[in-house]
Write a protein that holds these residues in place. Structure first.
Motif, PDB file in Angstrom:
ATOM      1  N   ALA A  43      -2.409  -6.755   8.125  1.00  0.00           N
ATOM      2  CA  ALA A  43      -1.263  -6.074   7.509  1.00  0.00           C
ATOM      3  C   ALA A  43      -1.557  -4.593   7.341  1.00  0.00           C
ATOM      4  N   TRP A  44      -2.757  -4.274   6.898  1.00  0.00           N
ATOM      5  CA  TRP A  44      -3.135  -2.870   6.715  1.00  0.00           C
ATOM      6  C   TRP A  44      -3.043  -2.115   8.046  1.00  0.00           C
ATOM      7  N   ALA A  45      -3.504  -2.758   9.127  1.00  0.00           N
ATOM      8  CA  ALA A  45      -3.474  -2.112  10.441  1.00  0.00           C
ATOM      9  C   ALA A  45      -2.053  -1.981  10.978  1.00  0.00           C
ATOM     10  N   ILE A  46      -1.266  -3.033  10.842  1.00  0.00           N
ATOM     11  CA  ILE A  46       0.100  -3.005  11.375  1.00  0.00           C
ATOM     12  C   ILE A  46       0.999  -2.058  10.583  1.00  0.00           C
ATOM     13  N   LEU A  47       0.750  -1.986   9.294  1.00  0.00           N
ATOM     14  CA  LEU A  47       1.601  -1.140   8.440  1.00  0.00           C
ATOM     15  C   LEU A  47       1.124   0.304   8.372  1.00  0.00           C
ATOM     16  N   ARG A  48       0.239   0.698   9.250  1.00  0.00           N
ATOM     17  CA  ARG A  48      -0.319   2.049   9.250  1.00  0.00           C
ATOM     18  C   ARG A  48       0.759   3.140   9.214  1.00  0.00           C
ATOM     19  N   PRO A  49       1.826   3.028  10.010  1.00  0.00           N
ATOM     20  CA  PRO A  49       2.818   4.105   9.972  1.00  0.00           C
ATOM     21  C   PRO A  49       3.736   4.053   8.738  1.00  0.00           C
ATOM     22  N   ALA A  50       3.704   3.016   7.970  1.00  0.00           N
ATOM     23  CA  ALA A  50       4.616   2.894   6.826  1.00  0.00           C
ATOM     24  C   ALA A  50       4.241   3.873   5.716  1.00  0.00           C
ATOM     25  N   ARG A  51       5.273   4.361   5.018  1.00  0.00           N
ATOM     26  CA  ARG A  51       5.048   5.332   3.935  1.00  0.00           C
ATOM     27  C   ARG A  51       4.324   4.679   2.766  1.00  0.00           C
ATOM     28  N   ARG A  52       4.694   3.494   2.454  1.00  0.00           N
ATOM     29  CA  ARG A  52       4.122   2.801   1.302  1.00  0.00           C
ATOM     30  C   ARG A  52       3.134   1.725   1.767  1.00  0.00           C
ATOM     31  N   ARG A  53       2.263   2.128   2.650  1.00  0.00           N
ATOM     32  CA  ARG A  53       1.323   1.196   3.255  1.00  0.00           C
ATOM     33  C   ARG A  53       0.479   0.452   2.209  1.00  0.00           C
ATOM     34  N   ALA A  54      -0.062   1.167   1.252  1.00  0.00           N
ATOM     35  CA  ALA A  54      -0.927   0.546   0.239  1.00  0.00           C
ATOM     36  C   ALA A  54      -0.146  -0.463  -0.599  1.00  0.00           C
ATOM     37  N   ALA A  55       1.048  -0.095  -1.021  1.00  0.00           N
ATOM     38  CA  ALA A  55       1.857  -0.995  -1.858  1.00  0.00           C
ATOM     39  C   ALA A  55       2.283  -2.229  -1.066  1.00  0.00           C
ATOM     40  N   LEU A  56       2.712  -2.042   0.181  1.00  0.00           N
ATOM     41  CA  LEU A  56       3.112  -3.174   1.010  1.00  0.00           C
ATOM     42  C   LEU A  56       1.935  -4.106   1.284  1.00  0.00           C
ATOM     43  N   THR A  57       0.771  -3.526   1.577  1.00  0.00           N
ATOM     44  CA  THR A  57      -0.411  -4.333   1.841  1.00  0.00           C
ATOM     45  C   THR A  57      -0.857  -5.070   0.574  1.00  0.00           C
ATOM     46  N   ALA A  58      -0.791  -4.425  -0.566  1.00  0.00           N
ATOM     47  CA  ALA A  58      -1.152  -5.076  -1.832  1.00  0.00           C
ATOM     48  C   ALA A  58      -0.205  -6.241  -2.123  1.00  0.00           C
ATOM     49  N   GLY A  59       1.078  -6.034  -1.899  1.00  0.00           N
ATOM     50  CA  GLY A  59       2.047  -7.116  -2.086  1.00  0.00           C
ATOM     51  C   GLY A  59       1.776  -8.274  -1.135  1.00  0.00           C
ATOM     52  N   PHE A  60       1.472  -7.943   0.107  1.00  0.00           N
ATOM     53  CA  PHE A  60       1.148  -8.956   1.107  1.00  0.00           C
ATOM     54  C   PHE A  60      -0.134  -9.700   0.709  1.00  0.00           C
ATOM     55  N   ALA A  61      -1.109  -8.966   0.168  1.00  0.00           N
ATOM     56  CA  ALA A  61      -2.368  -9.579  -0.264  1.00  0.00           C
ATOM     57  C   ALA A  61      -2.123 -10.599  -1.377  1.00  0.00           C
ATOM     58  N   VAL A  62      -1.252 -10.266  -2.310  1.00  0.00           N
ATOM     59  CA  VAL A  62      -0.929 -11.195  -3.392  1.00  0.00           C
ATOM     60  C   VAL A  62      -0.310 -12.468  -2.819  1.00  0.00           C
ATOM     61  N   VAL A  63       0.610 -12.302  -1.883  1.00  0.00           N
ATOM     62  CA  VAL A  63       1.254 -13.463  -1.255  1.00  0.00           C
ATOM     63  C   VAL A  63       0.219 -14.316  -0.521  1.00  0.00           C
ATOM     64  N   ILE A  64      -0.680 -13.690   0.204  1.00  0.00           N
ATOM     65  CA  ILE A  64      -1.708 -14.406   0.960  1.00  0.00           C
ATOM     66  C   ILE A  64      -2.650 -15.160   0.019  1.00  0.00           C
TER      67      ILE A  64
END
Length: 187
Positions: A43-64
């Motif tokens: 997720a961190w790698a795929i979301l690299r271009p996203a503005r809120r990469r850290a927040a999206l990855t953290a949310g994804f981490a919680v789900v995982i």
């Protein structure tokens, strides 16, 4: 793309963890979370271009992590965990362990894993009554012919000295009777 890879990963890894029995072990929850951890890196790698990469990855981490814990909750307890519960049951103080037999069955085909502990006791019927009273004090609930707590079931029976069980095993010492405590991964 992340969603497709994640769904496939969860299905395959979840199936492997459940079918291998790993998810049902004492530390199975940790293995489940670790098995899904690579998805967080993905997720961190795929979301690299996203503005809120850290927040999206953290949310994804919680789900995982929640999915990993959920897979561990779906698993039947392993024979290791059943044995651990069995060893910590409140047997009467005058009971002496004679034997322990384990019957693993992580897939619960024709019944789940169970452990039998055979004790020598002065009075089998009195020991069953004392043991069941102790189970109730410890928070076990009587359900049909067994005592249940969480995923575990316990049955206590007095075994007569002339039982077929003692054809292949030494009977209790003279003057004593036997108490059989069966702990299973299914209530």
């Amino acid at each position: 793309m992340l969603a497709v890879i994640s769904v496939l990963w969860v299905l395959v890894a979840g199936a492997v963890l459940l079918l291998s029995g790993t998810a049902g072990q004492t530390w199975g929850w940790l293995w489940c979370v670790l098995a899904f951890a690579p998805l967080i890196v993905l997720a961190w790698a795929i979301l690299r271009p996203a503005r809120r990469r850290a927040a999206l990855t953290a949310g994804f981490a919680v789900v995982i992590v929640l999915i990993g814990l959920g897979v561990a909750q779906l698993a039947q307890p392993s024979i290791e965990r059943v044995n651990e519960v069995s060893a910590n049951l409140p047997v009467p103080s005058d009971a002496h362990l004679m034997s322990v037999d384990s019957y693993p069955n992580d897939w619960c085909t024709q019944g789940c894993s169970y452990v039998e502990r055979l004790y020598s006791v002065p009075d089998g019927a009195a020991s069953v009554a004392t043991f069941e009273a102790s189970l109730q004090e410890d928070g076990w609930h009587h359900v049909q012919a067994r005592w249940c707590r969480g995923d575990y079931g316990v049955v206590a029976t007095a075994v007569p000295r002339d039982s077929d069980r003692f054809a292949s095993q030494a009977p209790p010492p003279d003057g004593l009777e036997a108490l059989l405590v069966t702990t299973s991964a299914q209530c």
